[in-house]
Design a protein around this motif. Structure first.
Motif, PDB file in Angstrom:
ATOM      1  N   ALA A  33      34.037  22.171  35.896  1.00  0.00           N
ATOM      2  CA  ALA A  33      33.922  23.548  35.402  1.00  0.00           C
ATOM      3  C   ALA A  33      32.516  23.800  34.858  1.00  0.00           C
ATOM      4  N   ALA A  34      31.976  22.831  34.115  1.00  0.00           N
ATOM      5  CA  ALA A  34      30.616  22.970  33.587  1.00  0.00           C
ATOM      6  C   ALA A  34      29.604  23.054  34.729  1.00  0.00           C
ATOM      7  N   THR A  35      29.819  22.266  35.777  1.00  0.00           N
ATOM      8  CA  THR A  35      28.915  22.291  36.932  1.00  0.00           C
ATOM      9  C   THR A  35      28.991  23.635  37.652  1.00  0.00           C
ATOM     10  N   TYR A  36      30.193  24.145  37.846  1.00  0.00           N
ATOM     11  CA  TYR A  36      30.342  25.457  38.491  1.00  0.00           C
ATOM     12  C   TYR A  36      29.646  26.542  37.673  1.00  0.00           C
ATOM     13  N   ARG A  37      29.755  26.474  36.348  1.00  0.00           N
ATOM     14  CA  ARG A  37      29.076  27.469  35.507  1.00  0.00           C
ATOM     15  C   ARG A  37      27.561  27.357  35.651  1.00  0.00           C
ATOM     16  N   GLU A  38      27.086  26.124  35.755  1.00  0.00           N
ATOM     17  CA  GLU A  38      25.644  25.925  35.929  1.00  0.00           C
ATOM     18  C   GLU A  38      25.187  26.488  37.282  1.00  0.00           C
ATOM     19  N   ILE A  39      25.996  26.290  38.320  1.00  0.00           N
ATOM     20  CA  ILE A  39      25.675  26.867  39.636  1.00  0.00           C
ATOM     21  C   ILE A  39      25.580  28.382  39.524  1.00  0.00           C
ATOM     22  N   ALA A  40      26.581  28.992  38.906  1.00  0.00           N
ATOM     23  CA  ALA A  40      26.587  30.452  38.757  1.00  0.00           C
ATOM     24  C   ALA A  40      25.420  30.920  37.893  1.00  0.00           C
ATOM     25  N   GLY A  41      25.035  30.110  36.918  1.00  0.00           N
ATOM     26  CA  GLY A  41      23.922  30.446  36.033  1.00  0.00           C
ATOM     27  C   GLY A  41      22.583  30.519  36.737  1.00  0.00           C
ATOM     28  N   THR A  42      22.498  29.939  37.927  1.00  0.00           N
ATOM     29  CA  THR A  42      21.254  30.014  38.701  1.00  0.00           C
ATOM     30  C   THR A  42      21.143  31.339  39.447  1.00  0.00           C
ATOM     31  N   GLY A  43      22.209  32.131  39.378  1.00  0.00           N
ATOM     32  CA  GLY A  43      22.218  33.407  40.103  1.00  0.00           C
ATOM     33  C   GLY A  43      22.861  33.297  41.470  1.00  0.00           C
ATOM     34  N   ALA A  44      23.308  32.111  41.820  1.00  0.00           N
ATOM     35  CA  ALA A  44      23.961  31.921  43.111  1.00  0.00           C
ATOM     36  C   ALA A  44      25.320  32.623  43.116  1.00  0.00           C
ATOM     37  N   PRO A  45      25.657  33.309  44.207  1.00  0.00           N
ATOM     38  CA  PRO A  45      26.955  33.988  44.299  1.00  0.00           C
ATOM     39  C   PRO A  45      28.070  32.964  44.500  1.00  0.00           C
ATOM     40  N   LEU A  46      28.904  32.755  43.496  1.00  0.00           N
ATOM     41  CA  LEU A  46      29.937  31.720  43.526  1.00  0.00           C
ATOM     42  C   LEU A  46      31.312  32.371  43.635  1.00  0.00           C
ATOM     43  N   THR A  47      31.936  32.171  44.790  1.00  0.00           N
ATOM     44  CA  THR A  47      33.236  32.783  45.045  1.00  0.00           C
ATOM     45  C   THR A  47      34.199  31.731  45.573  1.00  0.00           C
ATOM     46  N   SER A  48      35.432  32.169  45.747  1.00  0.00           N
ATOM     47  CA  SER A  48      36.429  31.323  46.388  1.00  0.00           C
ATOM     48  C   SER A  48      37.235  32.186  47.344  1.00  0.00           C
ATOM     49  N   LYS A  49      37.360  31.683  48.557  1.00  0.00           N
ATOM     50  CA  LYS A  49      38.247  32.303  49.529  1.00  0.00           C
ATOM     51  C   LYS A  49      38.567  31.254  50.586  1.00  0.00           C
ATOM     52  N   MET A  50      39.813  31.275  51.039  1.00  0.00           N
ATOM     53  CA  MET A  50      40.244  30.279  52.009  1.00  0.00           C
ATOM     54  C   MET A  50      39.665  30.556  53.385  1.00  0.00           C
ATOM     55  N   MET A  51      39.781  31.786  53.824  1.00  0.00           N
ATOM     56  CA  MET A  51      39.347  32.163  55.159  1.00  0.00           C
ATOM     57  C   MET A  51      38.221  33.190  55.052  1.00  0.00           C
ATOM     58  N   PRO A  52      37.366  33.253  56.054  1.00  0.00           N
ATOM     59  CA  PRO A  52      36.199  34.135  55.978  1.00  0.00           C
ATOM     60  C   PRO A  52      36.526  35.605  55.719  1.00  0.00           C
ATOM     61  N   ASN A  53      37.641  36.102  56.234  1.00  0.00           N
ATOM     62  CA  ASN A  53      37.938  37.523  56.040  1.00  0.00           C
ATOM     63  C   ASN A  53      38.826  37.792  54.830  1.00  0.00           C
ATOM     64  N   ASP A  54      39.123  36.767  54.017  1.00  0.00           N
ATOM     65  CA  ASP A  54      39.842  36.982  52.760  1.00  0.00           C
ATOM     66  C   ASP A  54      38.910  37.666  51.762  1.00  0.00           C
ATOM     67  N   LYS A  55      39.504  38.390  50.846  1.00  0.00           N
ATOM     68  CA  LYS A  55      38.720  38.998  49.769  1.00  0.00           C
ATOM     69  C   LYS A  55      38.240  37.876  48.843  1.00  0.00           C
ATOM     70  N   PRO A  56      36.942  37.823  48.565  1.00  0.00           N
ATOM     71  CA  PRO A  56      36.445  36.750  47.701  1.00  0.00           C
ATOM     72  C   PRO A  56      36.896  36.934  46.251  1.00  0.00           C
ATOM     73  N   ALA A  57      37.268  35.828  45.623  1.00  0.00           N
ATOM     74  CA  ALA A  57      37.612  35.834  44.206  1.00  0.00           C
ATOM     75  C   ALA A  57      36.404  35.330  43.421  1.00  0.00           C
ATOM     76  N   ASP A  58      36.138  35.944  42.288  1.00  0.00           N
ATOM     77  CA  ASP A  58      35.073  35.501  41.395  1.00  0.00           C
ATOM     78  C   ASP A  58      35.502  34.156  40.813  1.00  0.00           C
ATOM     79  N   PHE A  59      34.780  33.095  41.164  1.00  0.00           N
ATOM     80  CA  PHE A  59      35.221  31.765  40.757  1.00  0.00           C
ATOM     81  C   PHE A  59      35.126  31.561  39.249  1.00  0.00           C
ATOM     82  N   LEU A  60      34.156  32.144  38.604  1.00  0.00           N
ATOM     83  CA  LEU A  60      34.066  32.010  37.143  1.00  0.00           C
ATOM     84  C   LEU A  60      35.263  32.659  36.463  1.00  0.00           C
ATOM     85  N   LYS A  61      35.744  33.760  37.001  1.00  0.00           N
ATOM     86  CA  LYS A  61      36.946  34.406  36.453  1.00  0.00           C
ATOM     87  C   LYS A  61      38.155  33.497  36.646  1.00  0.00           C
TER      88      LYS A  61
END
Length: 163
Positions: free
Chosen positions: A128-156
């Motif tokens: 979780a700390a690593t994911y926050r650090e990734i997002a802190g760099t300004g990188a768009p961090l999302t989660s979705k299973m398939m390419p056409n799924d709506k992306p979820a904000d991973f930090l949320k």
């Protein structure tokens, strides 16, 4: 150093990647990046076979960064599959920029204390700390299973699980 897509997925290359993701983003080169996987002769033999004809490289993190600086890389549509969030963070700190960073499946590691953030993503406190650090760099961090799924904000998703 820009790549089309980076997926953090400890399953590495599998059908979802080769059938859906590669086509959706138009990738013509898959790079699996993780120092341990790059030293594993069996995985180096099997993973390209799983890629179903898509050019595949199995590289450590530093070698991935070195490859991305080569002129040939600029002419490719690259999808990186980072085994671990720590691999992804090292790439970003090394100068990699991705149009999208997607947290795919992360199976729990045996012996770790983890929380299932989604049905297929296990996260430890360190992750979780690593994911926050990734997002802190300004990188768009999302989660979705398939390419056409709506992306979820991973930090949320992390916050919802109190991570």
């Amino acid at each position: 150093m820009t790549v089309a897509h980076m997926r953090i997925d400890n399953r590495l290359i599998h059908g979802q990647v080769t059938v859906k993701w590669v086509g959706a983003i138009g990738a013509n080169h898959l790079i699996v990046t993780n120092d341990d996987v790059a030293k594993d002769e069996i995985q180096k033999m099997i993973l390209p076979q799983a890629a179903r004809g898509v050019r595949t490289s199995i590289l450590g993190v530093d070698d991935t960064l070195a490859y991305l600086q080569q002129p040939a890389a600029a002419n490719e549509r690259i999808m990186i599959i980072a085994k671990l969030p720590s691999d992804a963070l090292r790439l970003i700190k090394g100068g990699l920029q991705a149009e999208e960073i997607n947290v795919g499946n992360q199976a729990p590691s045996p012996g770790t204390k983890f929380t299932m953030v989604t049905r297929s993503i296990a996260v430890t406190a360190d992750d979780a700390a690593t994911y926050r650090e990734i997002a802190g760099t300004g990188a768009p961090l999302t989660s979705k299973m398939m390419p056409n799924d709506k992306p979820a904000d991973f930090l949320k998703l992390l916050a919802d699980k109190k991570l």
